[in-house]
Design a protein around this motif. Structure first.
Motif, PDB file in Angstrom:
ATOM      1  N   GLN A   9      20.598 -34.096  67.914  1.00 35.94           N
ATOM      2  CA  GLN A   9      19.803 -33.065  68.568  1.00 35.94           C
ATOM      3  C   GLN A   9      19.858 -33.142  70.088  1.00 35.94           C
ATOM      4  O   GLN A   9      19.404 -32.219  70.759  1.00 35.94           O
ATOM      5  CB  GLN A   9      18.348 -33.113  68.086  1.00 35.94           C
ATOM      6  N   THR A  10      20.410 -34.205  70.640  1.00 30.89           N
ATOM      7  CA  THR A  10      20.573 -34.278  72.093  1.00 30.89           C
ATOM      8  C   THR A  10      21.936 -33.751  72.535  1.00 30.89           C
ATOM      9  O   THR A  10      22.301 -33.889  73.710  1.00 30.89           O
ATOM     10  CB  THR A  10      20.400 -35.725  72.591  1.00 30.89           C
ATOM     11  N   THR A  11      22.692 -33.152  71.626  1.00 27.22           N
ATOM     12  CA  THR A  11      23.981 -32.571  71.997  1.00 27.22           C
ATOM     13  C   THR A  11      23.814 -31.078  72.280  1.00 27.22           C
ATOM     14  O   THR A  11      22.798 -30.459  71.947  1.00 27.22           O
ATOM     15  CB  THR A  11      25.024 -32.739  70.877  1.00 27.22           C
ATOM     16  N   LYS A  51      33.536 -41.871  66.509  1.00 20.50           N
ATOM     17  CA  LYS A  51      32.502 -42.804  66.055  1.00 20.50           C
ATOM     18  C   LYS A  51      32.794 -44.216  66.537  1.00 20.50           C
ATOM     19  O   LYS A  51      31.884 -44.957  66.941  1.00 20.50           O
ATOM     20  CB  LYS A  51      32.408 -42.767  64.530  1.00 20.50           C
ATOM     21  N   GLN A  52      34.065 -44.608  66.491  1.00 26.64           N
ATOM     22  CA  GLN A  52      34.434 -45.940  66.973  1.00 26.64           C
ATOM     23  C   GLN A  52      34.216 -46.062  68.481  1.00 26.64           C
ATOM     24  O   GLN A  52      33.797 -47.126  68.966  1.00 26.64           O
ATOM     25  CB  GLN A  52      35.898 -46.235  66.615  1.00 26.64           C
ATOM     26  N   ALA A  53      34.493 -44.986  69.209  1.00 28.47           N
ATOM     27  CA  ALA A  53      34.237 -44.986  70.649  1.00 28.47           C
ATOM     28  C   ALA A  53      32.746 -45.138  70.925  1.00 28.47           C
ATOM     29  O   ALA A  53      32.335 -45.908  71.808  1.00 28.47           O
ATOM     30  CB  ALA A  53      34.759 -43.694  71.285  1.00 28.47           C
ATOM     31  N   MET A  54      31.921 -44.432  70.154  1.00 34.25           N
ATOM     32  CA  MET A  54      30.469 -44.551  70.303  1.00 34.25           C
ATOM     33  C   MET A  54      29.997 -45.973  70.045  1.00 34.25           C
ATOM     34  O   MET A  54      29.191 -46.531  70.802  1.00 34.25           O
ATOM     35  CB  MET A  54      29.762 -43.603  69.333  1.00 34.25           C
ATOM     36  N   ASP A  55      30.497 -46.568  68.976  1.00 28.57           N
ATOM     37  CA  ASP A  55      30.091 -47.934  68.630  1.00 28.57           C
ATOM     38  C   ASP A  55      30.497 -48.925  69.717  1.00 28.57           C
ATOM     39  O   ASP A  55      29.714 -49.795  70.098  1.00 28.57           O
ATOM     40  CB  ASP A  55      30.713 -48.340  67.289  1.00 28.57           C
ATOM     41  N   LEU A  72      16.036 -33.899  76.651  1.00 31.18           N
ATOM     42  CA  LEU A  72      17.098 -32.955  76.379  1.00 31.18           C
ATOM     43  C   LEU A  72      17.809 -32.474  77.645  1.00 31.18           C
ATOM     44  O   LEU A  72      18.119 -31.305  77.785  1.00 31.18           O
ATOM     45  CB  LEU A  72      16.541 -31.749  75.614  1.00 31.18           C
ATOM     46  N   GLY A  73      18.071 -33.385  78.555  1.00 33.96           N
ATOM     47  CA  GLY A  73      18.925 -33.072  79.690  1.00 33.96           C
ATOM     48  C   GLY A  73      20.286 -33.641  79.392  1.00 33.96           C
ATOM     49  O   GLY A  73      20.443 -34.841  79.301  1.00 33.96           O
ATOM     50  N   PHE A  74      21.242 -32.801  79.155  1.00 32.62           N
ATOM     51  CA  PHE A  74      22.539 -33.260  78.697  1.00 32.62           C
ATOM     52  C   PHE A  74      23.385 -33.763  79.852  1.00 32.62           C
ATOM     53  O   PHE A  74      23.424 -33.153  80.921  1.00 32.62           O
ATOM     54  CB  PHE A  74      23.282 -32.131  77.971  1.00 32.62           C
ATOM     55  N   ALA A  75      24.074 -34.861  79.623  1.00 30.75           N
ATOM     56  CA  ALA A  75      24.949 -35.419  80.660  1.00 30.75           C
ATOM     57  C   ALA A  75      26.181 -34.547  80.807  1.00 30.75           C
ATOM     58  O   ALA A  75      26.681 -33.992  79.841  1.00 30.75           O
ATOM     59  CB  ALA A  75      25.362 -36.840  80.294  1.00 30.75           C
ATOM     60  N   ASP A  76      26.627 -34.397  82.025  1.00 34.09           N
ATOM     61  CA  ASP A  76      27.898 -33.700  82.237  1.00 34.09           C
ATOM     62  C   ASP A  76      29.021 -34.551  81.683  1.00 34.09           C
ATOM     63  O   ASP A  76      28.934 -35.772  81.649  1.00 34.09           O
ATOM     64  CB  ASP A  76      28.147 -33.466  83.734  1.00 34.09           C
ATOM     65  N   GLU A  77      30.072 -33.885  81.226  1.00 33.68           N
ATOM     66  CA  GLU A  77      31.219 -34.642  80.729  1.00 33.68           C
ATOM     67  C   GLU A  77      31.784 -35.476  81.869  1.00 33.68           C
ATOM     68  O   GLU A  77      32.102 -34.949  82.939  1.00 33.68           O
ATOM     69  CB  GLU A  77      32.291 -33.700  80.193  1.00 33.68           C
ATOM     70  N   PRO A  78      31.889 -36.782  81.668  1.00 33.88           N
ATOM     71  CA  PRO A  78      32.303 -37.651  82.767  1.00 33.88           C
ATOM     72  C   PRO A  78      33.778 -37.469  83.127  1.00 33.88           C
ATOM     73  O   PRO A  78      34.604 -37.180  82.284  1.00 33.88           O
ATOM     74  CB  PRO A  78      32.062 -39.058  82.211  1.00 33.88           C
ATOM     75  N   ARG A 113      29.363 -37.949  70.914  1.00 34.65           N
ATOM     76  CA  ARG A 113      28.367 -37.346  70.030  1.00 34.65           C
ATOM     77  C   ARG A 113      28.558 -35.832  69.964  1.00 34.65           C
ATOM     78  O   ARG A 113      28.433 -35.228  68.891  1.00 34.65           O
ATOM     79  CB  ARG A 113      26.954 -37.687  70.518  1.00 34.65           C
ATOM     80  N   ASP A 114      28.839 -35.204  71.079  1.00 31.55           N
ATOM     81  CA  ASP A 114      29.137 -33.770  71.078  1.00 31.55           C
ATOM     82  C   ASP A 114      30.330 -33.461  70.170  1.00 31.55           C
ATOM     83  O   ASP A 114      30.336 -32.452  69.451  1.00 31.55           O
ATOM     84  CB  ASP A 114      29.467 -33.306  72.499  1.00 31.55           C
ATOM     85  N   GLN A 115      31.316 -34.336  70.221  1.00 32.38           N
ATOM     86  CA  GLN A 115      32.526 -34.124  69.431  1.00 32.38           C
ATOM     87  C   GLN A 115      32.214 -34.213  67.936  1.00 32.38           C
ATOM     88  O   GLN A 115      32.687 -33.395  67.144  1.00 32.38           O
ATOM     89  CB  GLN A 115      33.574 -35.175  69.814  1.00 32.38           C
TER      90      GLN A 115
END
Length: 306
Positions: free
Chosen positions: A209-211, A144-148, A282-288, A174-176
């Motif tokens: 819902q985008t995860t 959550k802190q990383a997201m913020d 709803l196109g999910f990003a690949d894990e960077p 968000r997936d996590q």
């Protein structure tokens, strides 16, 4: 005779007390002569800064870090101190001293929010939190802190070279978090605590819902609602899953569950599931994959030896 001794003792005590100030001055003078004078670093900030960069390029990270810190403490108002602050944050990050990196970078953003390096400092904060995200079985506060922190990169520095990677990192975080909600939901479902399980799966559908986890969440809602005998909600969950992810393996499972009792997936427009689920890109990003050059170049940009 018995009365004279107390008077003599009192006189001696008074005389001794009177000598204490003079004794203290004498001893202070003696200690002052023997005490060595503190060494004062007289190197100007530009010399120290270039020495630190030279140490860094030679691979002596420890000495480089010490010199950057010296600049910050001894020449706090110099331009070199500002740049040294960024370098200290970068070196702490590279040595996995993430909290120290966060502290340095936060201080930089607070003091110099409008400089070119502020975006990089904010990105370092987010990346430091991101590197510490644990597996889904543990508390996800760091996610959550990383997201913020990465959200601050996007909102404050949308045109920076770090904004795109910040968006990718937010998707992963968000997936996590969604994964943690799913883990708890499965735990409740396995113990037939269906209402508690539904609350967790609902959080994923409404907030994440985008995860990638939303497909399973809709399937688990189908399972849990059927277990409670709430057929219409189960059919809605299956219908929404099939509408948005028709090729999903989770939809195949949900469809089999609903049709097993003679029903069909059917969306109830007044259901919270139908109202909450919105197809928002709803196109999910690949894990960077972290580009180390982005981090390194950000620290060294404009900071080369002069």
């Amino acid at each position: 005779m018995h009365n004279s001794r107390p008077a003599v003792s009192a006189g001696r005590r008074l005389a001794a007390l009177a000598l204490l100030p003079a004794l203290a001055l004498f001893l202070a003078g003696c200690w002052g002569k023997d005490k060595p004078e503190a060494e004062v670093n007289v190197d100007p900030p530009d010399i120290l800064y270039n020495q630190a960069l030279a140490n860094l390029e030679a691979g002596d990270v420890s000495d480089a870090s010490k010199k950057f810190q010296t600049i910050d403490t001894e020449h706090p108002y110099s331009d070199e101190a500002r740049k040294a602050m960024i370098m200290s944050a970068f070196l702490n990050f590279r040595r996995a001293k993430y909290q120290d990196a966060i502290n340095d970078a936060k201080r930089y953003v607070t003091l110099f929010p409008a400089t070119d390096d502020a975006a990089y400092a904010q990105y370092l904060i987010g990346e430091s939190y991101f590197r510490q995200i644990p597996d889904v079985t543990r508390d996800q506060n760091l996610a959550k802190q990383a997201m913020d922190a990465m959200g601050e990169v996007i909102s404050k520095y949308p045109q920076s070279e770090y904004a795109n990677d910040a968006r990718n990192k937010i998707d992963v975080a968000r997936d996590q978090i969604a994964g943690k909600e799913m883990q708890i939901g499965r735990y409740y479902e396995e113990r037939h605590e269906y209402l508690a399980a539904i609350n967790r799966f609902r959080t994923v559908v409404e907030e994440y819902q985008t995860t990638r986890l939303v497909e399973e969440a809709l399937h688990r809602l189908t399972e849990s609602y059927l277990a409670l005998g709430i057929t219409q909600e189960a059919q809605t969950a299956a219908a929404v899953l099939g509408h948005n992810f028709p090729d999903s393996e989770w939809y195949s499972h949900a469809y089999a569950l609903v049709t097993k009792g003679g029903g069909q997936p059917a969306e109830n427009k007044s259901s919270w599931i139908s109202k909450a689920f919105k197809k928002v890109g709803l196109g999910f990003a690949d894990e960077p994959v972290l580009d180390e050059n982005v981090l390194t170049n950000g620290a060294f940009k404009g900071l080369r030896l002069r």
